[in-house]
Design a protein around this motif. Structure first.
Motif, mmCIF file in Angstrom:
data_model
loop_
_atom_site.group_PDB
_atom_site.id
_atom_site.type_symbol
_atom_site.label_atom_id
_atom_site.label_comp_id
_atom_site.label_asym_id
_atom_site.label_seq_id
_atom_site.Cartn_x
_atom_site.Cartn_y
_atom_site.Cartn_z
ATOM 1 N N ILE A 268 -57.894 22.870 -19.826
ATOM 2 C CA ILE A 268 -57.228 23.117 -21.043
ATOM 3 C C ILE A 268 -55.977 24.347 -20.548
ATOM 4 C CG2 ILE A 268 -56.657 23.961 -23.266
ATOM 5 C CD1 ILE A 268 -58.955 21.998 -23.659
ATOM 6 N N ASP A 269 -54.851 23.865 -20.666
ATOM 7 C CA ASP A 269 -53.635 24.875 -20.239
ATOM 8 C C ASP A 269 -53.268 25.431 -21.513
ATOM 9 O OD1 ASP A 269 -51.741 25.823 -18.848
ATOM 10 O OD2 ASP A 269 -50.417 24.159 -18.806
ATOM 11 N N LEU A 270 -53.528 26.794 -21.129
ATOM 12 C CA LEU A 270 -53.407 27.661 -22.466
ATOM 13 C C LEU A 270 -51.984 28.312 -22.353
ATOM 14 C CD1 LEU A 270 -56.857 29.202 -22.985
ATOM 15 C CD2 LEU A 270 -55.696 27.912 -24.703
ATOM 16 N N PRO A 271 -50.998 28.610 -23.567
ATOM 17 C CA PRO A 271 -49.767 29.132 -23.203
ATOM 18 C C PRO A 271 -49.780 30.124 -22.463
ATOM 19 C CG PRO A 271 -50.188 28.555 -25.558
ATOM 20 C CD PRO A 271 -51.545 28.313 -24.894
ATOM 21 N N GLY A 272 -48.614 30.469 -21.844
ATOM 22 C CA GLY A 272 -48.567 31.672 -20.962
ATOM 23 C C GLY A 272 -48.308 32.981 -21.779
ATOM 24 N N THR A 273 -49.148 34.046 -21.491
ATOM 25 C CA THR A 273 -49.112 35.282 -22.181
ATOM 26 C C THR A 273 -49.345 36.388 -21.063
ATOM 27 O OG1 THR A 273 -50.196 36.406 -23.748
ATOM 28 C CG2 THR A 273 -51.703 35.002 -22.195
ATOM 29 N N TYR A 274 -48.417 37.686 -21.518
ATOM 30 C CA TYR A 274 -48.605 38.889 -20.640
ATOM 31 C C TYR A 274 -49.713 39.686 -20.641
ATOM 32 C CZ TYR A 274 -43.967 37.625 -19.514
ATOM 33 O OH TYR A 274 -42.879 36.955 -18.901
ATOM 34 N N SER A 275 -50.456 39.524 -22.140
ATOM 35 C CA SER A 275 -51.625 40.228 -22.283
ATOM 36 C C SER A 275 -52.310 39.931 -23.661
ATOM 37 C CB SER A 275 -51.140 41.722 -22.846
ATOM 38 O OG SER A 275 -50.598 41.605 -24.092
ATOM 39 N N LEU A 276 -53.471 40.305 -23.781
ATOM 40 C CA LEU A 276 -54.253 39.907 -24.993
ATOM 41 C C LEU A 276 -53.775 40.556 -26.323
ATOM 42 C CD1 LEU A 276 -57.637 39.260 -23.304
ATOM 43 C CD2 LEU A 276 -55.824 37.511 -24.131
ATOM 44 N N SER A 277 -52.696 41.155 -26.272
ATOM 45 C CA SER A 277 -52.106 41.859 -27.517
ATOM 46 C C SER A 277 -50.955 40.885 -28.078
ATOM 47 C CB SER A 277 -51.697 43.415 -27.416
ATOM 48 O OG SER A 277 -51.033 43.507 -26.206
ATOM 49 N N PRO A 278 -51.342 39.774 -28.749
ATOM 50 C CA PRO A 278 -50.448 38.769 -28.848
ATOM 51 C C PRO A 278 -49.103 39.111 -29.700
ATOM 52 C CG PRO A 278 -52.201 38.613 -30.295
ATOM 53 C CD PRO A 278 -52.515 39.574 -29.518
ATOM 54 N N ARG A 279 -47.851 38.857 -29.033
ATOM 55 C CA ARG A 279 -46.761 39.107 -30.106
ATOM 56 C C ARG A 279 -45.811 37.889 -30.315
ATOM 57 N NH1 ARG A 279 -42.367 39.327 -25.848
ATOM 58 N NH2 ARG A 279 -43.177 38.255 -24.139
ATOM 59 N N SER A 280 -46.337 36.690 -30.104
ATOM 60 C CA SER A 280 -45.726 35.612 -30.343
ATOM 61 C C SER A 280 -46.847 34.511 -30.628
ATOM 62 C CB SER A 280 -44.718 34.918 -28.973
ATOM 63 O OG SER A 280 -45.539 34.178 -28.052
ATOM 64 N N GLU A 281 -46.342 33.190 -31.064
ATOM 65 C CA GLU A 281 -47.179 32.228 -31.581
ATOM 66 C C GLU A 281 -48.030 31.814 -30.427
ATOM 67 O OE1 GLU A 281 -45.392 28.870 -33.280
ATOM 68 O OE2 GLU A 281 -47.012 28.634 -34.794
ATOM 69 N N ASP A 282 -47.345 31.682 -29.068
ATOM 70 C CA ASP A 282 -47.810 30.943 -27.871
ATOM 71 C C ASP A 282 -49.085 32.062 -27.580
ATOM 72 O OD1 ASP A 282 -45.516 29.506 -28.227
ATOM 73 O OD2 ASP A 282 -45.214 29.558 -26.049
ATOM 74 N N GLU A 283 -48.787 33.198 -27.626
ATOM 75 C CA GLU A 283 -49.612 34.132 -27.259
ATOM 76 C C GLU A 283 -50.876 34.126 -28.004
ATOM 77 O OE1 GLU A 283 -46.629 36.938 -24.549
ATOM 78 O OE2 GLU A 283 -47.796 37.830 -26.149
ATOM 79 N N ARG A 284 -50.512 34.164 -29.321
ATOM 80 C CA ARG A 284 -51.526 34.092 -30.392
ATOM 81 C C ARG A 284 -52.734 32.848 -29.888
ATOM 82 N NH1 ARG A 284 -54.316 37.055 -33.986
ATOM 83 N NH2 ARG A 284 -52.347 38.208 -34.290
ATOM 84 N N VAL A 285 -52.147 31.812 -30.016
ATOM 85 C CA VAL A 285 -52.764 30.671 -29.506
ATOM 86 C C VAL A 285 -53.785 30.959 -28.550
ATOM 87 C CG1 VAL A 285 -52.716 28.456 -28.740
ATOM 88 C CG2 VAL A 285 -51.502 29.131 -30.518
ATOM 89 N N THR A 286 -53.273 31.373 -27.493
ATOM 90 C CA THR A 286 -54.200 31.750 -26.253
ATOM 91 C C THR A 286 -55.388 32.590 -26.638
ATOM 92 O OG1 THR A 286 -52.356 31.441 -24.776
ATOM 93 C CG2 THR A 286 -54.177 32.758 -24.038
ATOM 94 N N PHE A 287 -54.817 33.774 -27.282
ATOM 95 C CA PHE A 287 -55.666 35.017 -27.916
ATOM 96 C C PHE A 287 -56.778 34.348 -28.465
ATOM 97 C CE2 PHE A 287 -56.865 38.206 -30.994
ATOM 98 C CZ PHE A 287 -57.392 39.305 -30.125
ATOM 99 N N ASP A 288 -56.476 33.553 -29.635
ATOM 100 C CA ASP A 288 -57.537 32.889 -30.548
ATOM 101 C C ASP A 288 -58.164 31.895 -29.770
ATOM 102 O OD1 ASP A 288 -56.615 34.063 -32.611
ATOM 103 O OD2 ASP A 288 -55.304 32.488 -33.549
#
Lengths: 658, 79
Positions: free
Chosen positions: A66-86
Motif C-alpha cells: 500500500i502506497d500511503l500519501p507522502g507526509t512530513y510528520s504524524l501531525s497531519p495538516r492536510s487531507e493526504d497526511e490525515r489519510v496516512t495518519f489514520d
C-alpha cells in the motif's frame, strides 16, 4: 515474535505500508516492487488516491503493498497526511502481518528522520529505506548504515529506487524481519506541547545525524537546480519558457490527439454498423448500437487526450518543474482562491474539462483543488467549437467586420473570454463560501530538478486512463442509455403511428427513400420523450429565444455538447450531420409557425451561444467531478449553478439583441 | 545583531537566521519541513509576481507565501 514459517513450504502473505516524505522516492519504490501489478482507487470517503499492488518478496512470501500519501510528520495538516495518519493507527480486520517501510531521502537525512522517529515511538514494525544514495555519494558524503541501524534499533537499507538498486536487499530484510523490543526514540512526557516534542525530537536527530553522516559540512542546494531556477523562474525567460511548454501541452491535447480520436470515432462507427447489420433488427439491436456502443465510444474517445495531458503532467511533476509553475503563478492565482498549480487544469480545460479536472489532483490543498474543479468546465472546451461554428455562421455573415477584424472571429474570441472571466469570477466569490478545516499555511517543498523516470510516466498514464475508464465510464454508460431511451421511445403508440404513416406511403409519392428515412427519423425524434420534454420546457426557454426544437437539442446535448449539431440535423432532417451548410440553410429558413418570423435571429443566436458557453452539458464532466470529489454534492451544485448562470446570461443577451 | 525583520521583508540573496515563529501551528509545520529556530536560511528566489518566496535551509528548498513569511522573525547575517 519472529516469523516461524518462512522456509517451510507454506505460502505467506503480508502487508507492506510505504510511507515517507513527499519527493523521497516513494512512487519509484512502489513501481519497482509491484510493476504493472497495481490498482488505483480512492481511500474510502476521501479524494486521496490509494495505490496498492502485489509484490513477490521471496519464494514463499508475497506482500500486498500500500502506497500511503507522502507526509512530513504524524501531525497531519492536510487531507493526504490525515489519510496516512489514520491508516497507520487503524487495526485492519484481517490481522495480516504488517511491516512499514519508511523511505527517506538520504541526502536530506535530518528532515527525513523525523517521520521515522515518530513511527519508532508508536512501536510499529519499521524498516528504513535510505533512498537517493547516489546524491549522497555525489556530495562526497557517506552514511554509517550500521551505526544508524543500531542506534534506531531498526533495519536500515541503502538504496537507489530510481535505478532499482537495493531492492533485493530490501526484500531480504523484509523476509528476515523480526519484531523486537526497542527503546523509545525520545522519552515520553505527558501533556507535552507538539512543538516542544518536535524540538526535542529534532535535537536527538541532529545528534544522530552528526555521528552517522561523515563529511557533513554545509548542505548545499544542488548547483544545477540553482542554475535552472535562475532561468526557469526568471521574470522574462521563466514566463517565456512556461508559455512555450503550455503551447506544447495545448498542441498535444488539441491536435496530436485528434488523429487517434478520429480513429476511435470511425472505429466505433464501423463497429456499430457492423453489429447493426449482423444482428436481427429490433430493440436489442438499437440498444446495443445506439445506446451501449455509442456510449462506449463516447468514453474511449477521451483516452488520447487523457494520455497526452498526463504524459506532460507526469513529466513536469517528475522533473520538479510543476512546483516552479506553481511558484510563478501563485501570486496571481491565490487572489482568486486558487493555487499556482490551478493554471494547468484551467488551460487544459480549453481542450477538454475531463482530463483537466483529473489533473487538479496535483493541487494538495483541498479547498483550492475543489475551486479549481468547480470552475474548470466554464472554460470553453473543444466540444463547444462545432456548436459555436454553426451558430456563428448562421447569424453573422462571413464578411461582417469591425474595423479590420472579422466579426465572426471576434465573437468566437469573446465566447472564450466570457468563459474565462466567468471561471475566475466564480472562484473569487466561491472562496468566501467554501469552508475548510485544513491549515491555511502554504509551505511547499521544491524538489530539485531531476530527469523524468519514463517508467513512472508510463504508469501514471496507464493508471489515469484506467481510473477514467472504470470509474467515470460506468456513470457515462448509464447516462447514455437513459438518453437513448429518451430519444428512441415516445409515449403511447406515437411511434407506431409514424411507422404506419411512412409505410402506407401517404406522403408525396415522388420522394426518394433517403429523404423519407430522414423525415421519419425527424418525426420520431419529435414524438419521443426527449421531444416531449423539449416541448414541455419550451415555456421556460421561450424568454431566451429558444423554441422546442432547440429544447430537444439542449437535452440531448447532455451526452456531449457537439451532439447539438447532430440533433439539429435530425430534427431538420439533414442526412449527414457533418454537412453543416445544408443544416445552416434549413435553420436559416426556419420560421415560427405562429408569427411567421425567422427563428434564428441574431438575438436567438447570441443567446444560444452564451447558453452553450456557460451551461454544464457534458455527462463525462459530471461523472469525473463525482469521482474526483468523491460525492454527488459537487456535480449537482455545479449543474445547477452553471445552468442558472447560462439561463440568466442568455436571458440578458436575448433582450439586449432583440 | 539587532536588525530583526520579518522573513517577508528579506531580499533575494540574503542570509538570515530564524529567530522566532509567532504562530504555533506554523512553527510545527515549518519544523517538520526542516525549518526551525536557529537555522540559517538563504533567500534563493522571490517569485516574479512578488509572492511567494523560495528559501533554502539545510539543502532543501521551500516555497512559502508572504502571508506566512510575515510570521517568521529573522535576523540578517552578513553575506
Amino acid at each position: 515474535m519472529g516469523r516461524k514459517n518462512v522456509g517451510s513450504n507454506q505460502k505467506k502473505k503480508i502487508r507492506l505500508l510505504l510511507v515517507g516524505n513527499p519527493n523521497a522516492g516513494k512512487s519509484s519504490l512502489f513501481n519497482e516492487l509491484t510493476g504493472l501489478n497495481q490498482q488505483v482507487g480512492n481511500f474510502p470517503g476521501v479524494t486521496v488516491e490509494k495505490k496498492s499492488g502485489n509484490a513477490k518478496i521471496a519464494e514463499h512470501l508475497s506482500a500486498e503493498v500500500i502506497d500511503l500519501p507522502g507526509t512530513y510528520s504524524l501531525s497531519p495538516r492536510s487531507e493526504d497526511e490525515r489519510v496516512t495518519f489514520d491508516y497507520l493507527n487503524q487495526k485492519r480486520p484481517d490481522n495480516k502481518e504488517e511491516i512499514i517501510v519508511v523511505i527517506a531521502d538520504a541526502s536530506n537525512l535530518r528532515r527525513n528522520l523525523l517521520l521515522c522517529s515518530q513511527l519508532i515511538d508508536l512501536n510499529l514494525p519499521v524498516i528504513l529505506a535510505l533512498n537517493m544514495m547516489d546524491i549522497v555519494q555525489k556530495n562526497k558524503q557517506s552514511i554509517d548504515i550500521k551505526y544508524l541501524s543500531e542506534t534506531l534499533s531498526i533495519p536500515v537499507v541503502p538504496m537507489n529506487a530510481r535505478l532499482g538498486k537495493g531492492i533485493t536487499e530490501l526484500k531480504a530484510n523484509i523476509t528476515k524481519f523480526a519484531r523486537k523490543d526497542r527503546p523509545p526514540f525520545i522519552s515520553i512526557i505527558e501533556g507535552e506541547k507538539p512543538i516542544d516534542n518536535a524540538q526535542r525530537r529534532n535535537q536527538r536527530i541532529r545528534e544522530i545525524v552528526a555521528k552517522a553522516v561523515t563529511a557533513e559540512g554545509e548542505m548545499k542546494v544542488n548547483d544545477l537546480t540553482r542554475k535552472l531556477d535562475a532561468i526557469l523562474t526568471h521574470k522574462v525567460w521563466g514566463y517565456a519558457i512556461f508559455l512555450f511548454i503550455l503551447f506544447l501541452i495545448f498542441q498535444a491535447v488539441f491536435s496530436w490527439s485528434e488523429f487517434p480520436m478520429q480513429m476511435i470515432e470511425e472505429g466505433f462507427l464501423f463497429f456499430g454498423n457492423f453489429v447493426a447489420e449482423s444482428l436481427p433488427p429490433g430493440v436489442l439491436n438499437d440498444l446495443l448500437v445506439d445506446g451501449i456502443i455509442a456510449g462506449l465510444g463516447g468514453i474511449i474517445i477521451f483516452i488520447p487526450q487523457i494520455a497526452a495531458l498526463f504524459a506532460f503532467i507526469s513529466i513536469l511533476e517528475d522533473t520538479g518543474y510543476l512546483s516552479r509553475i506553481s511558484f510563478m503563478m501563485d501570486g496571481l492565482l491565490k487572489k482568486f482562491g486558487l493555487n499556482g498549480r490551478s493554471i494547468i487544469p484551467l488551460l487544459s480545460g480549453a481542450a477538454c474539462a475531463v482530463p483537466a479536472i483529473m489533473s487538479a489532483r496535483t493541487i494538495s490543498n483541498k479547498k483550492e483543488r475543489l475551486l479549481t474543479i468547480f470552475i474548470t468546465p466554464l472554460i470553453s472546451c473543444s466540444a463547444r467549437i462545432p456548436v459555436y461554428t454553426l451558430i456563428i455562421a448562421l447569424i453573422i455573415p462571413a464578411e461582417a467586420s469591425i474595423g479590420i477584424f472579422n466579426l465572426q472571429g471576434i465573437v468566437m474570441m469573446a465566447l472564450y473570454l466570457f468563459g474565462f472571466l466567468a471561471a475566475i469570477g466564480t472562484s473569487f466569490f466561491m472562496k468566501f463560501f467554501v469552508k475548510t478545516n485544513e491549515s491555511s499555511h502554504f509551505i511547499m517543498e521544491m524538489p530539485i530538478y531531476r530527469a523524468p523516470r519514463w517508467k513512472n510516466v508510463g504508469y501514471t498514464i496507464v493508471n489515469k486512463v484506467k481510473v477514467f475508464l472504470f470509474e467515470a465510464g460506468k456513470i457515462i454508460i448509464a447516462i447514455s442509455i437513459i438518453l437513448w431511451i429518451l430519444s428512441s421511445y415516445g409515449p403511447g403508440d406515437s411511434f407506431e403511428k409514424i411507422d404506419e404513416k411512412y409505410a402506407s406511403g401517404l406522403l408525396e409519392p415522388n420522394i426518394n427513400n433517403e429523404t423519407m428515412e430522414e423525415q421519419r427519423a425527424s418525426a420520431k425524434l419529435q414524438a419521443s420523450y426527449a421531444g416531449q420534454l423539449g416541448k414541455f420546457i419550451e415555456p421556460a426557454i421561450k424568454p431566451l429565444g429558444f423554441d422546442w426544437k432547440i429544447g430537444i437539442s439542449i437535452i440531448t446535448s447532455f451526452a456531449a455538447r457537439e451532439v447539438f449539431v447532430g440533433t439539429m440535423a435530425t430534427i431538420y432532417s439533414v442526412g449527414d450531420a457533418d454537412n453543416t451548410t445544408s443544416l445552416k440553410e434549413k435553420m436559416n429558413q426556419a420560421k415560427d409557425p405562429v408569427t411567421g418570423e425567422k427563428i434564428y435571429t441574431k438575438a436567438t443566436g447570441y443567446s444560444l451561444l452564451i447558453f452553450y458557453a456557460f451551461a454544464l452539458q457534458c455527462m463525462a464532466t459530471v461523472a469525473i467531478v463525482a469521482r474526483e470529489t468523491a460525492s454527488w454534492k459537487w456535480p449537482v451544485i455545479q449543474i445547477i449553478y452553471m445552468g442558472a448562470l447560462a439561463y440568466f446570461a442568455s436571458l440578458i443577451t436575448y433582450n439586449l439583441f432583440s | 545583531m539587532s536588525n530583526f525583520i520579518h522573513l517577508s521583508e528579506a531580499k533575494k540573496g540574503d542570509f538570515v537566521r530564524i529567530e522566532s515563529i509567532d504562530n504555533e501551528k506554523l512553527s510545527v509545520q515549518l519544523l517538520c519541513m526542516g525549518c526551525m529556530v536557529g537555522e540559517i536560511a538563504h533567500i534563493e528566489q522571490i517569485a516574479p509576481l512578488g509572492d511567494p518566496m523560495m528559501i533554502s535551509i539545510d539543502g532543501s528548498l521551500l516555497s512559502l507565501r508572504k502571508s506566512d513569511a510575515r510570521e517568521v522573525i529573522v535576523s540578517q547575517l552578513k553575506k
